[in-house]
Motif scaffolding. Structure first.
Motif, PDB file in Angstrom:
ATOM      1  N   VAL A   1      -4.506  19.214  31.274  1.00 35.50           N
ATOM      2  CA  VAL A   1      -3.297  19.169  30.437  1.00 35.50           C
ATOM      3  C   VAL A   1      -2.182  18.461  31.201  1.00 35.50           C
ATOM      4  O   VAL A   1      -2.313  18.149  32.391  1.00 35.50           O
ATOM      5  CB  VAL A   1      -2.836  20.589  30.043  1.00 35.50           C
ATOM      6  CG1 VAL A   1      -3.906  21.309  29.227  1.00 35.50           C
ATOM      7  CG2 VAL A   1      -2.455  21.411  31.278  1.00 35.50           C
ATOM      8  N   THR A   2      -1.081  18.229  30.498  1.00 38.90           N
ATOM      9  CA  THR A   2       0.150  17.729  31.099  1.00 38.90           C
ATOM     10  C   THR A   2       1.181  18.846  31.029  1.00 38.90           C
ATOM     11  O   THR A   2       1.275  19.546  30.015  1.00 38.90           O
ATOM     12  CB  THR A   2       0.659  16.484  30.345  1.00 38.90           C
ATOM     13  OG1 THR A   2      -0.287  15.429  30.514  1.00 38.90           O
ATOM     14  CG2 THR A   2       2.015  16.031  30.860  1.00 38.90           C
ATOM     15  N   VAL A   3       1.927  19.039  32.108  1.00 40.76           N
ATOM     16  CA  VAL A   3       2.991  20.044  32.107  1.00 40.76           C
ATOM     17  C   VAL A   3       4.304  19.337  32.428  1.00 40.76           C
ATOM     18  O   VAL A   3       4.419  18.653  33.443  1.00 40.76           O
ATOM     19  CB  VAL A   3       2.729  21.172  33.124  1.00 40.76           C
ATOM     20  CG1 VAL A   3       3.888  22.160  33.131  1.00 40.76           C
ATOM     21  CG2 VAL A   3       1.414  21.887  32.807  1.00 40.76           C
ATOM     22  N   GLU A   4       5.270  19.477  31.521  1.00 42.94           N
ATOM     23  CA  GLU A   4       6.592  18.876  31.705  1.00 42.94           C
ATOM     24  C   GLU A   4       7.582  19.942  32.165  1.00 42.94           C
ATOM     25  O   GLU A   4       7.653  21.024  31.588  1.00 42.94           O
ATOM     26  CB  GLU A   4       7.087  18.265  30.400  1.00 42.94           C
ATOM     27  CG  GLU A   4       6.343  17.013  29.983  1.00 42.94           C
ATOM     28  CD  GLU A   4       6.956  16.364  28.750  1.00 42.94           C
ATOM     29  OE1 GLU A   4       7.828  16.990  28.106  1.00 42.94           O
ATOM     30  OE2 GLU A   4       6.543  15.236  28.432  1.00 42.94           O
ATOM     31  N   VAL A   5       8.328  19.602  33.215  1.00 42.80           N
ATOM     32  CA  VAL A   5       9.362  20.496  33.723  1.00 42.80           C
ATOM     33  C   VAL A   5      10.696  19.772  33.610  1.00 42.80           C
ATOM     34  O   VAL A   5      10.841  18.644  34.085  1.00 42.80           O
ATOM     35  CB  VAL A   5       9.088  20.896  35.193  1.00 42.80           C
ATOM     36  CG1 VAL A   5      10.156  21.858  35.688  1.00 42.80           C
ATOM     37  CG2 VAL A   5       7.702  21.506  35.331  1.00 42.80           C
ATOM     38  N   GLY A   6      11.660  20.408  32.940  1.00 43.23           N
ATOM     39  CA  GLY A   6      12.973  19.797  32.746  1.00 43.23           C
ATOM     40  C   GLY A   6      13.860  19.984  33.954  1.00 43.23           C
ATOM     41  O   GLY A   6      13.402  20.299  35.048  1.00 43.23           O
ATOM     42  N   GLY A   7      15.157  19.771  33.766  1.00 43.43           N
ATOM     43  CA  GLY A   7      16.120  19.948  34.851  1.00 43.43           C
ATOM     44  C   GLY A   7      16.826  18.648  35.187  1.00 43.43           C
ATOM     45  O   GLY A   7      16.823  17.694  34.400  1.00 43.43           O
TER      46      GLY A   7
ATOM     47  N   PHE B   1       3.757  16.479  34.987  1.00 41.11           N
ATOM     48  CA  PHE B   1       2.564  16.531  35.829  1.00 41.11           C
ATOM     49  C   PHE B   1       1.345  16.327  34.941  1.00 41.11           C
ATOM     50  O   PHE B   1       1.099  17.124  34.040  1.00 41.11           O
ATOM     51  CB  PHE B   1       2.472  17.880  36.546  1.00 41.11           C
ATOM     52  CG  PHE B   1       3.610  18.129  37.493  1.00 41.11           C
ATOM     53  CD1 PHE B   1       3.610  17.562  38.761  1.00 41.11           C
ATOM     54  CD2 PHE B   1       4.687  18.917  37.124  1.00 41.11           C
ATOM     55  CE1 PHE B   1       4.664  17.782  39.640  1.00 41.11           C
ATOM     56  CE2 PHE B   1       5.736  19.149  37.995  1.00 41.11           C
ATOM     57  CZ  PHE B   1       5.727  18.574  39.257  1.00 41.11           C
ATOM     58  N   ARG B   2       0.594  15.277  35.210  1.00 51.23           N
ATOM     59  CA  ARG B   2      -0.635  15.022  34.454  1.00 51.23           C
ATOM     60  C   ARG B   2      -1.811  15.529  35.274  1.00 51.23           C
ATOM     61  O   ARG B   2      -1.693  15.814  36.459  1.00 51.23           O
ATOM     62  CB  ARG B   2      -0.763  13.534  34.162  1.00 51.23           C
ATOM     63  CG  ARG B   2       0.327  13.031  33.228  1.00 51.23           C
ATOM     64  CD  ARG B   2       0.040  11.617  32.738  1.00 51.23           C
ATOM     65  NE  ARG B   2       1.003  11.234  31.720  1.00 51.23           N
ATOM     66  CZ  ARG B   2       2.128  10.579  31.969  1.00 51.23           C
ATOM     67  NH1 ARG B   2       2.423  10.233  33.199  1.00 51.23           N
ATOM     68  NH2 ARG B   2       2.960  10.276  30.995  1.00 51.23           N
ATOM     69  N   ASN B   3      -2.972  15.613  34.635  1.00 49.55           N
ATOM     70  CA  ASN B   3      -4.205  16.063  35.309  1.00 49.55           C
ATOM     71  C   ASN B   3      -4.062  17.461  35.902  1.00 49.55           C
ATOM     72  O   ASN B   3      -4.555  17.740  37.001  1.00 49.55           O
ATOM     73  CB  ASN B   3      -4.642  15.066  36.393  1.00 49.55           C
ATOM     74  CG  ASN B   3      -4.960  13.707  35.815  1.00 49.55           C
ATOM     75  OD1 ASN B   3      -5.499  13.608  34.716  1.00 49.55           O
ATOM     76  ND2 ASN B   3      -4.606  12.657  36.537  1.00 49.55           N
TER      77      ASN B   3
END
Length: 194
Positions: free
Chosen positions: A145-151, A157-159
């Motif tokens: 999956v991809t995880v997106e972190v804001g800020g 983050f891919r893979n």
């Protein structure tokens, strides 16, 4: 291909650390030695130990690397790419536990030294979750999956690997290099996209 948001998860930063087998623990700290718990970690049953070791590569060493418990069947050292450059080694990016053919490393403790032919890795970003979590987030073990972190410095983050076990607590793990790239500190949240 469009991705779908599967929900928000907590993100934790994992600094360099060592998992030891009982055999290697006793070589490093003495016969019959048992790990002394310093603090519980977020994953159930896991803890940071009082014990620390020095890890050495071809170029230099890093002292006071924390040992995590409990002991495991095989010894494994997890570092960031920055750590690897300091040590002068090129460990592969791997899931925790996948050490076959990985980088060599020397571990020194107060009672002895262990020369590992393999066992040094850079841990692939991953999400721990229970079976119930996987159902709620509509993902499965081993899925990428991809995880997106804001800020202030949003980052995706891919893979990222989904790891499912009912002994886990819901949390994404990244290393210190990944955290620094996105100005991420403990307590951050990320969105899963798949």
């Amino acid at each position: 291909m469009s991705l779908t948001n599967h929900g928000t998860i907590p993100v934790a930063v994992s600094a360099r650390h060592v998992h030891l087998s009982q055999e290697h623990l006793e070589i490093l700290f003495g016969a019959g030695h048992e790990l002394t718990k310093r603090a519980d970690l977020s994953q159930p049953g896991q803890f940071a130990a009082e014990e620390t070791v020095t890890i050495a590569g071809k170029k230099s060493e890093i002292a006071r690397v924390r040992v995590l418990g409990p002991c495991r069947p095989a010894t494994q050292v997890e570092v960031s790419w920055t750590d690897a450059m300091k040590l002068g080694v090129r460990p592969p990016l791997r899931e925790s536990g996948d050490i076959k053919g990985s980088e060599a490393v020397t571990i020194a403790g107060p009672a002895g030294t262990v020369e590992l032919e393999e066992g040094l890795i850079i841990a692939q970003a991953h999400v721990h979750m229970t079976t119930a979590d996987a159902k709620e987030y509509n993902v499965e073990s081993g899925q990428i999956v991809t995880v997106e972190v804001g800020g202030d410095r949003p980052i995706a983050f891919r893979n990222v690997v989904i790891r499912v076990s009912d002994s886990y607590a819901l949390e994404m793990h990244i290393d210190t290099d990944e955290a620094n790239a996105g100005f991420i500190s403990q307590g951050a949240k990320g969105d899963i996209w798949a």
